[in-house]
Motif scaffolding. Structure first.
Motif, short mmCIF file in Angstrom:
data_model
loop_
_atom_site.label_atom_id
_atom_site.label_comp_id
_atom_site.label_asym_id
_atom_site.label_seq_id
_atom_site.Cartn_x
_atom_site.Cartn_y
_atom_site.Cartn_z
N ALA A 341 -1.24 -0.08 -5.17
CA ALA A 341 -0.73 0.78 -4.10
C ALA A 341 0.66 0.35 -3.67
O ALA A 341 0.98 -0.83 -3.65
N ILE A 343 3.38 0.92 -0.44
CA ILE A 343 3.35 1.29 0.98
C ILE A 343 4.76 1.58 1.46
O ILE A 343 5.68 0.79 1.23
N LYS A 362 -1.04 4.63 -6.08
CA LYS A 362 -1.26 5.28 -4.80
C LYS A 362 -0.13 4.97 -3.83
O LYS A 362 0.36 3.84 -3.77
N LEU A 364 0.75 4.93 0.21
CA LEU A 364 0.19 4.97 1.56
C LEU A 364 1.34 4.93 2.56
O LEU A 364 2.24 4.09 2.45
N THR A 366 2.82 4.55 6.50
CA THR A 366 2.56 3.93 7.79
C THR A 366 3.60 4.44 8.79
O THR A 366 4.56 5.11 8.41
N LYS A 376 -1.34 -3.14 6.56
CA LYS A 376 -2.00 -2.55 5.39
C LYS A 376 -2.31 -3.62 4.33
O LYS A 376 -3.36 -3.61 3.70
#
Length: 573
Positions: A341, A343, A362, A364, A366, A376
């Motif tokens: 992932a 971020i 992925k 993600l 914030t 995270k």
């Protein structure tokens, strides 16, 4: 207490010859010094230096650190023994504030590990984890002007405080009746009592050892030509060591900016986001025909990069562009886990998401602020749902190795040098590498506008801007329908044409994001640490000129609405 009463209390306590007392007696805006207390939040506190409850000074620092001390005591004796790591940067009063913080902690019987000399913010984050400390304090105002200073507080994971801990510290601060009531031991007493320890090189060496783990290719030739400037800040030693450890020896240092200088005398602003901060570095770059120019802010948590464009002129890359280049290289060269992932934040370019998707990684999002990225990472460690690969935000903050839990310009400097060497070995510049990404994923362009509105009136104006855009959102910008309003204060996303609402699964924050039908968006966010309101703009075009035109038009229309609103508020209508 009314501001005049607060001011009278200060003048009663302070001797007339005290510098703060003398400054207060000639202060042209005394109300602004006292009309509120300097706010403490998840990022600690930050403000102008000077006398008063709304300024950074020895007394507001003592009170804030006492609140932290009470919080640690509440956690128990083990936390008190684990202690607090404490570092400071090159700003006015930073060494004094650091030592006073250590004295307050020692007064409460809490162990402190104080760096002997100035250090970057990411090293403080690393030190908290390395020492197993219960908390950390970094005295810095990051990239703010010389008249500012601040105090960042870190939790045991090396990340800035979560909201619950910050709220508890605020409650403890509120129990302290007077900032003048502390009877602190002196430095020698604290050392004799075994609660004050000085640290330094051993932490640096451990950090540099960890820094070697982010290198993906150790076979690059070392002929990449680099110019580096710390902009009078803290990064000199560790960036020098980090680059050499990664095999980069052809480094030219901007000698006028290598030494700490609290006035940042050779730059208008010590912020690598500002193109003017690169003026001297560009002169050096032209002299040595450098491939890449690197600049870090005073506490070395932000990195700026400049490279030659197709016309042979140095151009300063945006934080989004630097992040995209590092992310693409990392995903291309690293052995990727099946649950990897990346971020980033709600105001970061969508180019990173497109790159991550291409590699099956992925993304993600914030809220803005690296503490949320660190949060995270900690969540990944507990649940093992994802494996952290990379984190970044548009404001020149990046994290490759999670041995630090705040943005790290030292890491980023070493890693972007490796990316530049990768492209140079292909016969390309870093700029040409960026153009390759645009050609493959789309021409993403972003910009940031910021307005500064000081004092009580400024806070009222910022509040009015947010109220109007929240309660009466625009339906069309530049002939493009506005499809979605994401209100992070109410945690609701609204589809504007239909009025259908959906929840947003992020912490509450006073931020508004508007998404348009052509994949463009803009976001409005008041700063949590400065009297500013920020406006973020992002577009995607089929060509560079197409995206630049889109960006200019959306920016012009939104800021025109803001200007009209400010005129209306100022008129008192």
């Amino acid at each position: 207490m009314h501001w005049k009463s607060k001011m009278a209390h200060w003048l009663e306590y302070l001797p007339p010859e005290d510098p703060l007392s003398m400054e207060l007696q000639i202060e042209p805006q005394p109300e602004d010094c006292f009309y509120k207390d300097l706010e403490f939040g998840t990022a600690g506190m930050r403000g102008r230096l000077g006398p008063g409850t709304n300024r950074m000074n020895i007394f507001t620092v003592r009170k804030a650190v006492a609140g932290l001390a009470k919080h640690i005591i509440e956690l128990g004796q083990d936390a008190m023994n684990q202690g607090v790591a404490l570092a400071y940067d090159c700003r006015h009063k930073s060494p004094e504030f650091a030592l006073e913080s250590a004295k307050i902690l020692g007064m409460y019987g809490i162990r402190t590990y104080l760096f002997k000399e100035l250090r970057p913010t990411p090293v403080l984050s690393f030190a908290v984890r390395h020492l197993g400390a219960a908390a950390g304090i970094m005295i810095t105002a990051s990239h703010n002007p010389p008249e500012y200073n601040g105090l960042k507080v870190y939790g045991p994971d090396g990340a800035q405080l979560p909201p619950e801990a910050a709220d508890n510290i605020v409650k403890k601060i509120e129990t302290i009746e007077s900032e003048f009531s502390f009877d602190r031991p002196d430095e020698k007493e604290l050392q004799q009592q075994g609660v004050l320890f000085y640290v330094g090189k051993q932490i640096d060496n451990a950090y540099l050892d960890s820094l070697t783990t982010i290198q993906l290719n150790k076979k690059f030739s070392s002929d990449l030509s680099i110019v580096f400037t710390p902009l009078h800040g803290t990064a000199t030693h560790l960036v020098r060591k980090g680059l050499a450890g990664a095999g980069f020896y052809k480094v030219t240092f901007v000698k006028e900016q290598m030494h700490p200088d609290a006035d940042f005398s050779t730059v208008e602003s010590p912020n690598p986001e500002e193109h003017s901060a690169f003026e001297l570095a560009i002169e050096y770059g032209e002299r040595v025909d450098a491939d890449i120019l690197l600049a870090t802010d005073p506490d070395a948590d932000r990195l700026g990069v400049a490279v030659k464009n197709n016309q042979g002129q140095y151009t300063v890359l945006t934080g989004n562009q630097i992040g995209a280049l590092m992310l693409h290289y990392l995903l291309k060269k690293k052995r990727l886990p099946c649950n990897g992932a990346m971020i980033n934040t709600i105001v970061t370019s969508d180019l990173g998401r497109a790159i991550a998707f291409d590699f099956g990684v992925k993304t993600l999002n914030t809220l803005t602020g690296f503490k949320f990225i660190a949060e995270k990472i900690a969540e990944f460690e507990k649940t093992e749902e994802y494996k952290f690969l990379f984190g970044y935000e548009e404001s020149y903050g990046y994290l490759i190795g999670d041995f630090v839990r705040d943005k790290d310009a030292v890491q980023a400097a070493v890693f972007i040098a490796e990316v530049a060497a990768f492209y140079k070995n292909q016969g390309k510049s870093l700029y040409e590498g960026l153009m390759d990404l645009f050609e493959k994923y789309g021409y993403y362009q972003e910009s940031l506008q910021s307005i500064q509105l000081d004092g009580k009136d400024g806070a009222r104006q910022i509040s009015r801007i947010m109220d109007v855009f929240r309660n009466d959102p625009p339906e069309i910008i530049n002939d493009i329908p506005v499809l979605v309003l994401e209100d992070y204060l109410t945690s609701e996303s609204t589809h504007i044409p239909s009025g259908i609402k959906a929840p947003i699964d992020l912490p509450k924050e006073n931020v508004l994001k508007f998404k348009l039908a052509d994949e463009s968006w803009f976001c409005i966010r008041p700063s949590g640490t400065e009297p500013k309101c920020r406006f973020y703009f992002a577009v995607k075009g089929e060509t560079m000129s197409d995206s630049q035109e889109k960006l200019s038009l959306i920016e012009k229309e939104v800021m025109g609405q803001v200007d009209s609103l400010l005129d209306y508020v100022s008129s008192g209508i």
